[in-house]
Design an enzyme around this catalytic site. Sequence first.
Site, short mmCIF file in Angstrom:
data_model
loop_
_atom_site.label_atom_id
_atom_site.label_comp_id
_atom_site.label_asym_id
_atom_site.label_seq_id
_atom_site.Cartn_x
_atom_site.Cartn_y
_atom_site.Cartn_z
N HIS A 230 -7.93 -9.33 2.53
CA HIS A 230 -7.04 -10.02 3.46
C HIS A 230 -7.82 -10.99 4.33
CE1 HIS A 230 -3.33 -7.84 2.82
NE2 HIS A 230 -3.91 -6.67 2.99
N THR B 204 0.81 -1.23 0.00
CA THR B 204 0.00 0.00 0.00
C THR B 204 0.84 1.28 0.00
OG1 THR B 204 -1.80 -1.13 1.09
CG2 THR B 204 -1.76 1.27 1.30
N HIS C 133 -0.82 -9.54 -0.56
CA HIS C 133 -0.19 -8.86 -1.70
C HIS C 133 1.20 -8.43 -1.24
CE1 HIS C 133 -0.93 -5.03 0.37
NE2 HIS C 133 -2.04 -5.61 0.77
N ASP D 191 -3.80 0.53 -5.55
CA ASP D 191 -2.37 0.37 -5.33
C ASP D 191 -1.86 -1.03 -5.72
OD1 ASP D 191 -3.91 -0.72 -3.34
OD2 ASP D 191 -2.72 0.07 -1.67
ZN LIG Z 1 -3.31 -4.80 2.26
#
Ligand SMILES: [Zn+2]
Length: 470
Positions: free
Chosen positions: A207, A83, A351, A251
Amino acid sequence: MFLSVPVYRMLLRTLLGFLFVVPAVATGSETGQTDPPPPPLLLVSFDGFAADYLKRFPMPNLKSLYSQGVLVEHMTNVFVTKTFPNHYSLVTGLYAESHGIIASNMYDPDTKKHFHISNNTDPSWWSEAEPLWITALDSGYKTAAMMWPGSEVVIHNRTATHFLPYNPHMTFKERIGNVTQWMTGDGKEEGAKFAAMYWEEPDKSGHYYGPENTTMMSQVLKEVDDNIGLLISELKRARLWGQVNVIITSDHGMTQCSRDRLIALDKCLHPDNYTLVDLAPVAALIPKQDTTAVFNLLKNCHPHMTAYLKENIPERLHYRNNHRVQPILLLADEGWTIVKTGNVLPRLGDHGYDNSIPSMHPFLAAVGPGFRQGARLSSIQTVDVYPLMCRLLSISARPNNGTLAHTRCMMAGERCWDVPLVIGLVVGVLLVLSTVTVLFRYVGWRRRPLSVRDFQRLNADDSDDDPLLE
Ligand SMILES: [Zn+2]
């Protein structure tokens, strides 16, 4: 059917005219007249919005938005695909190694300071670059940063004209309400010319549930799409819709993790040997003594984890050239999670992986007077967004890693060569010409009675019969 020479020539001219007119259409027009002030620009990030969510979920409001503007299906983001690095790349046009926000957890060996996402406002972390909301102040513009990473940080002694630090309790409606007020000036003052706004979904749920949980993620993406509908209606209510350029992007993407895909560092290396700065899916280690010995223990630790000495991090990641990058970097394969010990999976979705992996890519959609209607691009890079935004705002861009040419076809009034279209047209026209030529010759040959004399005449003087030889 017989094509006379004049008809053939007319056809040839029409085809050639078509060939050269189409690129003229594709290049658009440039007025060359006095430049009106550029429209304001609103940049909105929905954290963790993977490009493939657009294909998997309906998203009617988002689709309606980009049907009136531009869609970039995939955006290659910067490594690490986290991020903070990617949000700073969006507003600076720089790779992580150049802007210095190289991870969500960092240690700076020069200042001996630690950076965490909950402790990140020390200007020294951010001052290797300058975000657009600062640079645009130099053009006399007012700017705004709504909870974008770095919003409240004093960078090069300045902040955006309006900003709010991250507050997870503030609703999307409240955030966009503030932003529209800043952009209109509330009828009392000049509005912000550039505003950046952050929203934490669908990252948080990605997540928690994992992106493969279609039942839960469809609810989450519906809420995200409802918020995009809210954004459109708030802009309409403030009479900004159609007057401002809007970019909606993200992002990074998200991939599914599993308890069956854990890599425990303790199986390879005793924790006394190193200090851990960041862990998953990219681990950053500072060896306590012999770097080579620690590296040798890690390099064959697990078939789904690659260990790099800092100096051997691949150039294509644009990552190794910063003093905040630690001596050893461990990179997990897609869907694998590095843990220190045990068998507890911390997140079902994650990620941060290699930025060449498609599941890590976000998308970009844009609408407004500065964008073409109905344009579709397969991919650009995250670092390309900054020079695009500077162009839309008529601001001189700071040095950056982006390429304006990558986004020209998104913008109204910019010269743009759609290379595949032009190549397709050239090949198509050549095929038609060849076919017509063959037909013409064949028909011409059939018309003529066979005689030795005719062939002799053709061999001696055939210039009238074949316009291609003129
Ligand atoms: Zn995240």
